[in-house]
Enzyme design. Structure first.
Site, mmCIF file in Angstrom:
data_model
loop_
_atom_site.group_PDB
_atom_site.id
_atom_site.type_symbol
_atom_site.label_atom_id
_atom_site.label_comp_id
_atom_site.label_asym_id
_atom_site.label_seq_id
_atom_site.Cartn_x
_atom_site.Cartn_y
_atom_site.Cartn_z
ATOM 1 N NE ARG A 198 2.710 64.927 39.731
ATOM 2 C CZ ARG A 198 3.402 64.601 38.664
ATOM 3 N NH1 ARG A 198 4.714 64.748 38.643
ATOM 4 N NH2 ARG A 198 2.791 64.087 37.606
ATOM 5 C CE LYS B 201 -1.925 68.777 41.454
ATOM 6 N NZ LYS B 201 -1.504 69.015 40.075
ATOM 7 C CB CYS C 180 1.308 71.727 35.038
ATOM 8 S SG CYS C 180 2.213 70.810 36.315
ATOM 9 C CB CYS D 173 3.617 66.781 35.116
ATOM 10 S SG CYS D 173 1.853 67.069 35.101
ATOM 11 C CB SER E 80 -8.712 61.168 37.307
ATOM 12 O OG SER E 80 -7.562 61.062 38.127
ATOM 13 N NE ARG F 55 0.181 62.002 39.183
ATOM 14 C CZ ARG F 55 0.710 61.982 40.400
ATOM 15 N NH1 ARG F 55 1.377 60.912 40.809
ATOM 16 N NH2 ARG F 55 0.581 63.017 41.200
ATOM 17 C CB CYS G 94 4.903 69.708 38.283
ATOM 18 S SG CYS G 94 3.719 68.359 38.478
ATOM 19 C CD GLU H 184 1.053 76.399 49.327
ATOM 20 O OE1 GLU H 184 0.957 77.345 48.532
ATOM 21 O OE2 GLU H 184 2.052 75.669 49.385
ATOM 22 C CE LYS I 44 -5.773 67.973 40.823
ATOM 23 N NZ LYS I 44 -4.820 68.242 39.804
#
Ligand code: PBG
Length: 322
Positions: free
Chosen positions: A217, A195, A120, A122, A274, A205, A130, A233, A248
């Site tokens: 995003r 995602k 990625c 980001c 997270s 982040r 990203c 997807e 995710k």
């Protein structure tokens, strides 16, 4: 047959019986452990937003990966903070970039450790998006070329799995073709396929300083209300050559995990992100919940929903308990 002949409680009477009829089991071999590695520090630094976790310099990151491996966890996924960020995320392509260094260090220490990398931009861009910015949009087609080059650079350093998390269209195909052209047709693509644009990423982040400096995003990550779109997807990523697909975050998306599992016969990963980690850690600290039981319950629910692989910051703790 119904009550009184049928009594489901019979199968719950003792620990031994419960073990015998248990339908979902966790095992350390089902986990991938995320490890943070930073070019800006000399010694491990606690991550404020994620109690109990650290940002590591390269050497210590390798030791952390080895610690997890010795507990029975097959591998890690690496996230890096470079010394310098710029508009194009150029630090992500350097032969001696932070992730490239970490991959080599881990493989030197223990070649058996499975090394996955987050692909990625980001973490490397000064704007925190990203991909490459053109006007005030992320330029899809220019971005996927850079991502493919980044994946090749990780493969050259020794990565076993590359995991694109950017959500650009066509990135899996671009990565597969550049990997193959570079002689890396043996490397695995684990696509962050479904995602979602989630508030659960907040603590991450902070850890890698990757929050977008403008906008958000929503133009590339998926909209949380959508389920049918997740299947689309996944289907596209599989057509483009993904070996493993991912949903995710995990907890608010167990229905998606379940639907993907029912629809596609491929290895499915779920990312226990997270925010899901930090909520439990903070509630545990306040003694509001039994932390260990809650962690095991949550991870078991992700497995029960259909995940084959769980990416979790709890992995080493769980491996010790199992
Ligand atoms: C993007 C990336 C993110 C996470 C993994 N890869 C953050 C984002 O999309 O903003 C989040 C992981 C977590 O929250 O644990 N490179």
């Amino acid at each position: 047959m119904s009550f009184p002949e049928s009594r489901p409680r019979r199968l719950r009477r003792t620990e031994a019986i419960r073990k015998l009829v248990c339908e979902t089991r966790l095992h350390p071999s089902q986990f991938i452990y995320p490890v943070f590695v930073s070019e800006t520090i000399k010694k491990p630094e606690p991550i404020g937003s994620m109690p109990g976790l650290y940002n590591f310099p390269v050497k210590e990151a390798a030791r952390e990966a080895d610690r997890a491996y010795k507990l029975g966890i097959p591998g890690v996924i690496l996230f890096g903070t470079p010394a310098e960020k710029d508009a194009s995320g150029s630090a992500s392509l350097k032969t001696d970039g932070i992730i490239q260094q970490a991959i080599r260090e881990i493989k030197n220490l223990n070649p058996e450790i499975l090394v996955a990398t987050d692909v990625c931009l980001c973490e490397y861009t000064d704007h925190g998006h990203c991909g490459l910015i053109s006007g005030d949009e992320v330029d899809n087609d220019a971005t996927i070329q850079v991502l493919a080059a980044q994946a090749v650079s990780h493969a050259e350093a020794g990565a076993d799995i590359v995991a694109p998390s950017d959500m650009m269209d066509g990135r899996v195909a671009a990565i597969r073709s550049m990997l193959d052209a570079g002689g890396f047709d043996d490397r695995i693509i684990m696509a962050y396929s479904a995602k979602y644009c989630s508030a659960f990423y907040g603590p991450f982040r902070d850890a890698v300083d990757s929050a977008p400096r403008f906008g958000d995003r929503r133009g590339y990550q998926m909209d949380p209300p959508n389920a049918r779109e997740a299947l689309k997807e996944i289907e596209l990523d599989l057509e483009e050559g993904a070996d493993i697909v991912m949903v995710k975050p995990a907890l608010s998306y167990l229905d998606i995990i379940c639907r993907v599992k029912d629809t596609f016969d491929v290895p499915l990963a779920a990312y226990n992100v997270s925010g899901e980690y930090s909520m439990i850690k903070l509630a545990g600290k306040e003694n509001l919940i039994d932390e260990k039981r809650l962690i095991l319950e949550v991870l078991t629910s992700i497995k029960r929903a259909g995940a084959d692989i769980i990416i979790s910051y709890f992995a080493p703790d769980v491996a010790e308990w199992l």
